[in-house]
Scaffold this active site. Structure first.
Site, short mmCIF file in Angstrom:
data_model
loop_
_atom_site.label_atom_id
_atom_site.label_comp_id
_atom_site.label_asym_id
_atom_site.label_seq_id
_atom_site.Cartn_x
_atom_site.Cartn_y
_atom_site.Cartn_z
N CYS A 114 164.23 52.59 81.54
CA CYS A 114 165.02 53.28 80.50
C CYS A 114 165.21 54.75 80.81
O CYS A 114 165.93 55.44 80.10
CB CYS A 114 164.37 53.11 79.15
N HIS A 250 164.38 58.87 73.90
CA HIS A 250 164.74 57.47 74.15
C HIS A 250 164.51 56.67 72.87
O HIS A 250 163.47 56.80 72.21
CB HIS A 250 163.87 56.93 75.29
N ASN A 280 166.90 49.18 71.30
CA ASN A 280 166.66 49.88 72.56
C ASN A 280 167.79 49.55 73.55
O ASN A 280 167.87 48.42 74.05
CB ASN A 280 165.30 49.44 73.11
N1 ACO Z 1 157.60 39.53 64.33
C1 ACO Z 1 156.44 39.29 63.68
N2 ACO Z 1 155.23 39.46 64.24
C2 ACO Z 1 155.21 39.92 65.51
C3 ACO Z 1 156.39 40.19 66.25
C4 ACO Z 1 157.61 39.97 65.60
N3 ACO Z 1 158.80 40.20 66.20
N4 ACO Z 1 156.04 40.61 67.47
C5 ACO Z 1 154.71 40.63 67.54
N5 ACO Z 1 154.20 40.19 66.34
C6 ACO Z 1 152.81 40.04 65.95
C7 ACO Z 1 151.86 39.92 67.13
O1 ACO Z 1 151.81 38.60 67.59
C8 ACO Z 1 150.56 40.39 66.51
O2 ACO Z 1 150.00 39.33 65.80
P1 ACO Z 1 148.40 39.09 65.85
O3 ACO Z 1 147.79 40.32 65.27
O4 ACO Z 1 148.22 37.85 65.03
O5 ACO Z 1 148.07 38.91 67.30
C9 ACO Z 1 150.99 41.45 65.50
O6 ACO Z 1 152.38 41.21 65.25
C10 ACO Z 1 150.80 42.87 66.00
O7 ACO Z 1 151.28 42.91 67.35
P2 ACO Z 1 151.35 44.24 68.17
O8 ACO Z 1 151.84 43.94 69.54
O9 ACO Z 1 150.07 45.00 68.02
O10 ACO Z 1 152.47 45.01 67.34
P3 ACO Z 1 152.91 46.49 67.50
O11 ACO Z 1 152.73 47.20 66.23
O12 ACO Z 1 152.34 47.11 68.76
O13 ACO Z 1 154.48 46.31 67.73
C11 ACO Z 1 156.03 46.39 69.55
C12 ACO Z 1 154.95 45.57 68.85
C13 ACO Z 1 157.15 46.62 68.55
C14 ACO Z 1 156.55 45.58 70.74
C15 ACO Z 1 155.42 47.73 70.00
O14 ACO Z 1 154.23 47.51 70.70
C16 ACO Z 1 156.34 48.53 70.88
O15 ACO Z 1 157.38 49.00 70.44
N6 ACO Z 1 155.96 48.77 72.16
C17 ACO Z 1 156.78 49.55 73.08
C18 ACO Z 1 157.84 48.66 73.66
C19 ACO Z 1 158.93 49.44 74.35
O16 ACO Z 1 159.29 50.51 73.95
N7 ACO Z 1 159.49 48.84 75.41
C20 ACO Z 1 160.63 49.35 76.06
C21 ACO Z 1 160.30 50.29 77.15
S1 ACO Z 1 161.69 51.04 77.81
C22 ACO Z 1 162.31 50.17 79.21
O17 ACO Z 1 162.21 50.60 80.33
C23 ACO Z 1 162.96 48.88 79.01
#
Ligand code: ACO
Length: 332
Positions: A114, A250, A280
């Site tokens: 990204c 970003h 994103n």
């Molecule tokens: N809907 C409902 N529940 C979900 C979802 C969803 N879409 N996705 C994950 N969960 C659940 C998980 O399974 C987990 O359940 P559990 O506790 O029973 O195991 C719970 O929600 C919490 O999961 P986390 O992964 O801790 O959730 P988090 O608050 O970290 O949010 C997210 C997840 C949104 C993916 C976050 O970690 C994030 O934004 N990370 C950065 C990702 C990013 O920016 N990537 C792009 C990089 S740029 C590039 O180069 C492409």
């Protein structure tokens, strides 16, 4: 940093198809409430069957050229930042070059997650500063929906498709780009990637070429890195964070954006956010955000701007600009 080059044009393209959180509720075990509260995203755009990174880049690029009052035939170089090129070979920049009629332009892609658009923009300024080129089209374009596993709720809710572009021109005056910073940590390559057809270590992925991501690890990296890169690039420019008029991060997750802004002490009215409608946009994210900041009148002459991104690689990139919109009125 003695540099030349001014941004004289900007444009964006977002596909028509809107995919809402409510629609995703029917596809995976998730909810609008979860997605909105954990990411800030409400909807995203998805490419049509006949759209690709290059077709979106062409639309965004044409608009940027119109704003700059520049003919495609005057372009010396086209750089496309992307992670989802139409074809593995050649890069999408070649398809853009042909489609817009940039008859004398060189072309290449940059793939830095990204952070690709800011890498591409920094590269453009170098070609202008060196005197090699005068007119460059820089595009960030991604169709990450093509790589999404629509059964993986951890990734399918995050991404959208789109393109943003700027024209950078030599104008014989000091640059609007005051400082940039690029970084990499390939040790984190396994935290976020799409398996490739040529990767002998992974072979052909059994489930197709999908985004694989350790969300929590990327989250922690993102908050720390966006704050540190912003702090460093502002310091290197001889400025202070309090001098900054607009912070354009970003657009990956609103919680990441707000945590980075808090860590930097940047008040929310100086933070640009548009991810609610797009998710994103990967390489297109900072390009579309910059374009919309201009369109919404959030930037005026002399304003100091931070552009900052993080992404797969792991990669990061930051840039300080002193916005000079009057440059766009000068005809080539
Ligand atoms: N809907 C409902 N529940 C979900 C979802 C969803 N879409 N996705 C994950 N969960 C659940 C998980 O399974 C987990 O359940 P559990 O506790 O029973 O195991 C719970 O929600 C919490 O999961 P986390 O992964 O801790 O959730 P988090 O608050 O970290 O949010 C997210 C997840 C949104 C993916 C976050 O970690 C994030 O934004 N990370 C950065 C990702 C990013 O920016 N990537 C792009 C990089 S740029 C590039 O180069 C492409």
């Amino acid at each position: 940093m003695a540099a030349y080059g001014l941004i004289t044009g900007w444009g964006k393209y977002l596909p028509r198809r809107v995919l809402t959180n409510e629609e995703l509720e029917k596809m995976v075990d998730t909810s609008d409430e979860w997605i909105a509260s954990r990411t800030g995203i409400r909807e995203r755009r998805i490419v049509a069957d006949d759209e690709t990174v290059s077709t979106m880049a062409v639309e965004a690029g044409k608009r940027a050229l119109e704003v700059a009052h520049l003919a495609p035939s005057s372009l010396d170089l086209i750089i496309v930042g992307t992670n989802s090129p139409d074809r593995l070979v050649p890069g999408s920049a070649f398809l853009v070059q042909h489609a817009i009629g940039a008859t004398k332009a060189a072309a290449f892609d940059i793939a830095a997650g990204c952070s690709s658009f800011i890498h591409a923009l920094a590269t453009a300024y170098q070609f202008i500063s060196s005197g090699a080129y005068e007119n460059i089209l820089v595009v960030g374009s991604d169709a990450v929906s093509r790589y999404i596993n629509w059964e993986d709720r951890g990734t399918c809710i995050l991404f959208g498709d789109g393109a943003g572009a700027v024209v950078v021109q030599a104008k014989g005056v000091a640059s609007d780009m005051l400082q940039f910073l690029l970084g990499s940590d390939g040790g984190g390559a396994d935290l976020l990637y799409v398996p490739g057809v040529c990767d002998r270590t992974t072979g052909t992925p059994p489930n197709g070429h999908h985004v694989i991501m350790e969300g929590r690890e990327v989250f922690k990296f993102a908050v720390t890195t966006m704050a540190e890169a912003s702090r460093q690039v502002v310091k290197d420019a001889g400025l202070q964070i309090s001098d900054i008029d607009l912070f354009i991060p970003h657009q990956a997750n609103d919680r990441i954006i707000q945590a980075a802004a808090r860590s930097l002490g940047i008040p929310s009215e100086k933070v640009f956010v548009n991810l609610e409608h797009y998710g994103n946009l990967s390489a297109a994210s900072p390009a579309v955000a910059l374009c919309e900041a201009v369109e919404q009148g959030r930037l005026k002459a002399g304003d100091l701007v931070i552009l900052v991104a993080f992404g797969a690689g792991l990669s990061w990139a930051a840039m300080v600009l002193r916005w000079q919109p009057l440059a766009s009125k000068e005809k080539v």
